[in-house]
Design a protein around this motif. Structure first.
Motif, PDB file in Angstrom:
ATOM      1  N   ILE A  99       0.828  -1.191   0.000  1.00 42.14           N
ATOM      2  CA  ILE A  99       0.000   0.000   0.000  1.00 42.14           C
ATOM      3  C   ILE A  99       0.872   1.254   0.000  1.00 42.14           C
ATOM      4  O   ILE A  99       0.512   2.292  -0.550  1.00 42.14           O
ATOM      5  CB  ILE A  99      -0.986  -0.013   1.190  1.00 42.14           C
ATOM      6  N   ARG A 100       2.059   1.161   0.607  1.00 43.81           N
ATOM      7  CA  ARG A 100       2.976   2.303   0.566  1.00 43.81           C
ATOM      8  C   ARG A 100       3.479   2.539  -0.856  1.00 43.81           C
ATOM      9  O   ARG A 100       3.639   3.691  -1.289  1.00 43.81           O
ATOM     10  CB  ARG A 100       4.145   2.070   1.521  1.00 43.81           C
ATOM     11  N   LEU A 101       3.743   1.465  -1.593  1.00 40.66           N
ATOM     12  CA  LEU A 101       4.161   1.615  -2.986  1.00 40.66           C
ATOM     13  C   LEU A 101       3.092   2.351  -3.793  1.00 40.66           C
ATOM     14  O   LEU A 101       3.411   3.238  -4.593  1.00 40.66           O
ATOM     15  CB  LEU A 101       4.418   0.242  -3.611  1.00 40.66           C
ATOM     16  N   ALA A 102       1.841   1.982  -3.582  1.00 41.30           N
ATOM     17  CA  ALA A 102       0.759   2.649  -4.300  1.00 41.30           C
ATOM     18  C   ALA A 102       0.687   4.132  -3.943  1.00 41.30           C
ATOM     19  O   ALA A 102       0.412   4.979  -4.799  1.00 41.30           O
ATOM     20  CB  ALA A 102      -0.568   1.956  -3.987  1.00 41.30           C
ATOM     21  N   THR A 103       0.955   4.446  -2.690  1.00 46.15           N
ATOM     22  CA  THR A 103       0.913   5.840  -2.255  1.00 46.15           C
ATOM     23  C   THR A 103       2.039   6.649  -2.878  1.00 46.15           C
ATOM     24  O   THR A 103       1.838   7.784  -3.336  1.00 46.15           O
ATOM     25  CB  THR A 103       0.989   5.920  -0.726  1.00 46.15           C
ATOM     26  N   TRP A 104       3.231   6.071  -2.919  1.00 51.15           N
ATOM     27  CA  TRP A 104       4.340   6.769  -3.579  1.00 51.15           C
ATOM     28  C   TRP A 104       4.044   6.963  -5.067  1.00 51.15           C
ATOM     29  O   TRP A 104       4.371   8.019  -5.636  1.00 51.15           O
ATOM     30  CB  TRP A 104       5.639   5.993  -3.401  1.00 51.15           C
ATOM     31  N   ALA A 105       3.452   5.969  -5.698  1.00 54.29           N
ATOM     32  CA  ALA A 105       3.103   6.095  -7.112  1.00 54.29           C
ATOM     33  C   ALA A 105       2.118   7.240  -7.319  1.00 54.29           C
ATOM     34  O   ALA A 105       2.220   8.007  -8.281  1.00 54.29           O
ATOM     35  CB  ALA A 105       2.514   4.785  -7.639  1.00 54.29           C
ATOM     36  N   ARG A 106       1.170   7.372  -6.403  1.00 52.46           N
ATOM     37  CA  ARG A 106       0.210   8.473  -6.496  1.00 52.46           C
ATOM     38  C   ARG A 106       0.887   9.818  -6.282  1.00 52.46           C
ATOM     39  O   ARG A 106       0.645  10.781  -7.013  1.00 52.46           O
ATOM     40  CB  ARG A 106      -0.902   8.266  -5.456  1.00 52.46           C
ATOM     41  N   LEU A 107       1.772   9.902  -5.297  1.00 51.77           N
ATOM     42  CA  LEU A 107       2.421  11.171  -4.982  1.00 51.77           C
ATOM     43  C   LEU A 107       3.428  11.600  -6.044  1.00 51.77           C
ATOM     44  O   LEU A 107       3.506  12.786  -6.390  1.00 51.77           O
ATOM     45  CB  LEU A 107       3.133  11.055  -3.626  1.00 51.77           C
ATOM     46  N   GLU A 108       4.181  10.643  -6.562  1.00 52.28           N
ATOM     47  CA  GLU A 108       5.312  10.996  -7.427  1.00 52.28           C
ATOM     48  C   GLU A 108       5.085  10.732  -8.908  1.00 52.28           C
ATOM     49  O   GLU A 108       5.826  11.259  -9.741  1.00 52.28           O
ATOM     50  CB  GLU A 108       6.559  10.232  -6.983  1.00 52.28           C
ATOM     51  N   ARG A 109       4.079   9.956  -9.231  1.00 56.97           N
ATOM     52  CA  ARG A 109       3.861   9.613 -10.633  1.00 56.97           C
ATOM     53  C   ARG A 109       2.544  10.138 -11.189  1.00 56.97           C
ATOM     54  O   ARG A 109       2.505  10.777 -12.222  1.00 56.97           O
ATOM     55  CB  ARG A 109       3.921   8.091 -10.814  1.00 56.97           C
ATOM     56  N   ARG A 110       1.458   9.788 -10.530  1.00 55.92           N
ATOM     57  CA  ARG A 110       0.140  10.120 -11.070  1.00 55.92           C
ATOM     58  C   ARG A 110      -0.705  10.808 -10.006  1.00 55.92           C
ATOM     59  O   ARG A 110      -1.522  10.163  -9.331  1.00 55.92           O
ATOM     60  CB  ARG A 110      -0.566   8.865 -11.567  1.00 55.92           C
ATOM     61  N   PRO A 111      -0.532  12.111  -9.830  1.00 53.76           N
ATOM     62  CA  PRO A 111      -1.294  12.819  -8.799  1.00 53.76           C
ATOM     63  C   PRO A 111      -2.781  12.941  -9.102  1.00 53.76           C
ATOM     64  O   PRO A 111      -3.563  13.303  -8.221  1.00 53.76           O
ATOM     65  CB  PRO A 111      -0.624  14.200  -8.759  1.00 53.76           C
ATOM     66  N   ALA A 112      -3.179  12.659 -10.347  1.00 58.06           N
ATOM     67  CA  ALA A 112      -4.598  12.743 -10.709  1.00 58.06           C
ATOM     68  C   ALA A 112      -4.941  11.594 -11.649  1.00 58.06           C
ATOM     69  O   ALA A 112      -4.065  11.010 -12.292  1.00 58.06           O
ATOM     70  CB  ALA A 112      -4.889  14.084 -11.381  1.00 58.06           C
ATOM     71  N   GLY A 113      -6.220  11.278 -11.694  1.00 56.70           N
ATOM     72  CA  GLY A 113      -6.670  10.239 -12.610  1.00 56.70           C
ATOM     73  C   GLY A 113      -6.359   8.845 -12.114  1.00 56.70           C
ATOM     74  O   GLY A 113      -6.120   8.621 -10.927  1.00 56.70           O
ATOM     75  N   HIS A 114      -6.378   7.897 -13.030  1.00 54.15           N
ATOM     76  CA  HIS A 114      -6.129   6.498 -12.691  1.00 54.15           C
ATOM     77  C   HIS A 114      -4.702   6.309 -12.188  1.00 54.15           C
ATOM     78  O   HIS A 114      -3.760   6.905 -12.709  1.00 54.15           O
ATOM     79  CB  HIS A 114      -6.363   5.608 -13.908  1.00 54.15           C
ATOM     80  N   LEU A 115      -4.564   5.451 -11.187  1.00 55.21           N
ATOM     81  CA  LEU A 115      -3.248   5.190 -10.628  1.00 55.21           C
ATOM     82  C   LEU A 115      -2.438   4.252 -11.500  1.00 55.21           C
ATOM     83  O   LEU A 115      -1.207   4.329 -11.537  1.00 55.21           O
ATOM     84  CB  LEU A 115      -3.373   4.580  -9.223  1.00 55.21           C
ATOM     85  N   MET A 116      -3.099   3.358 -12.213  1.00 56.03           N
ATOM     86  CA  MET A 116      -2.408   2.360 -13.028  1.00 56.03           C
ATOM     87  C   MET A 116      -3.157   2.173 -14.332  1.00 56.03           C
ATOM     88  O   MET A 116      -4.207   2.777 -14.558  1.00 56.03           O
ATOM     89  CB  MET A 116      -2.301   1.044 -12.268  1.00 56.03           C
ATOM     90  N   ASP A 117      -2.608   1.349 -15.173  1.00 57.25           N
ATOM     91  CA  ASP A 117      -3.248   1.024 -16.445  1.00 57.25           C
ATOM     92  C   ASP A 117      -4.679   0.559 -16.176  1.00 57.25           C
ATOM     93  O   ASP A 117      -4.906  -0.354 -15.380  1.00 57.25           O
ATOM     94  CB  ASP A 117      -2.449  -0.083 -17.141  1.00 57.25           C
ATOM     95  N   GLU A 118      -5.621   1.189 -16.838  1.00 57.29           N
ATOM     96  CA  GLU A 118      -7.029   0.880 -16.590  1.00 57.29           C
ATOM     97  C   GLU A 118      -7.368  -0.584 -16.876  1.00 57.29           C
ATOM     98  O   GLU A 118      -8.310  -1.131 -16.309  1.00 57.29           O
ATOM     99  CB  GLU A 118      -7.915   1.786 -17.436  1.00 57.29           C
ATOM    100  N   ARG A 119      -6.590  -1.213 -17.746  1.00 54.88           N
ATOM    101  CA  ARG A 119      -6.902  -2.594 -18.117  1.00 54.88           C
ATOM    102  C   ARG A 119      -6.801  -3.548 -16.933  1.00 54.88           C
ATOM    103  O   ARG A 119      -7.470  -4.585 -16.922  1.00 54.88           O
ATOM    104  CB  ARG A 119      -5.967  -3.055 -19.238  1.00 54.88           C
ATOM    105  N   ILE A 120      -5.999  -3.219 -15.940  1.00 48.11           N
ATOM    106  CA  ILE A 120      -5.836  -4.118 -14.797  1.00 48.11           C
ATOM    107  C   ILE A 120      -7.128  -4.230 -13.998  1.00 48.11           C
ATOM    108  O   ILE A 120      -7.368  -5.226 -13.311  1.00 48.11           O
ATOM    109  CB  ILE A 120      -4.668  -3.651 -13.894  1.00 48.11           C
TER     110      ILE A 120
END
Length: 205
Positions: A99-120
């Protein structure tokens, strides 16, 4: 006996993945250090780069693997969203790094919109839509179309709400972060409350 090169290489790659998961979970993308990952994996940076290309690509691989892990270990039960939420709660206790990895991804990669490829999310969304059609969960008529009966809540919003509820005591909670070290009775109380809350939220009419 020396392991075959392919087996040895895969073992090294797996050690890098494990070390990188811990490093990124603790320090984020910008704060992570490749030399620490290499040292923890008992290899060198040249070998690491030969497998993953760059620190960013290493994070992408680690993050994708972490999301796949959650899907494999905690598959959705669209006809029992409460059970799914409780199983997610338990997985956060076992693997708070994910869950921490997902949070870092949100903070540093994708601050808005989908967090990952929508296909997943497609299998989960299809399962929720099927459960809505079958009447297993509330269709959630919002009444925003101007016509009779309103419109069904988007399966994505159902998924997002259940996941958010499951994360109420997660390692990144703004209120309280639970740990596996807490008394078993505390976790039972939270599971019961979470299960009841999700059931009430999505109970069929």
């Amino acid at each position: 006996m020396t392991a075959p090169p392919t087996a040895k290489g895969e073992a090294t790659r797996q050690r890098i993945m494990e070390a990188a998961t811990a490093e990124f979970a603790q320090h984020g993308i910008a704060g992570a250090r490749v030399d620490r990952v290499a040292a923890a994996a008992r290899t060198n940076k040249a070998q690491l780069y030969s497998y993953f290309g760059s620190k960013d690509q290493l994070f992408d691989t680690v993050f994708a693997a972490s999301m796949q892990h959650v899907m494999d270990v905690v598959p959705i039960s669209a006809d029992d969203l409460a059970d799914w939420a409780v199983r997610l709660y338990d997985e956060y206790l076992v693997r708070p790094d994910l869950i921490r990895l997902a949070t870092w991804a949100r903070l540093e990669r994708r601050p808005a919109g989908h967090l990952m490829d929508e296909r997943i999310d497609e299998p989960k969304l299809a399962a929720i839509a099927a459960a809505q059609s079958a009447g297993a969960i509330d269709t959630g008529d919002t009444g925003d179309t101007g016509g009779p009966g309103g419109t069904q809540v988007d399966p994505f919003d159902v998924m997002a709400m259940v996941i958010a509820m499951s994360m109420a005591w997660s390692p990144v909670s703004n209120v309280y972060a639970a740990t596996a070290d807490e008394p078993a009775r505390t976790h039972r109380r939270r599971r019961d409350f979470l299960r009841d809350a999700v059931r009430r939220a999505f109970a069929p009419d």
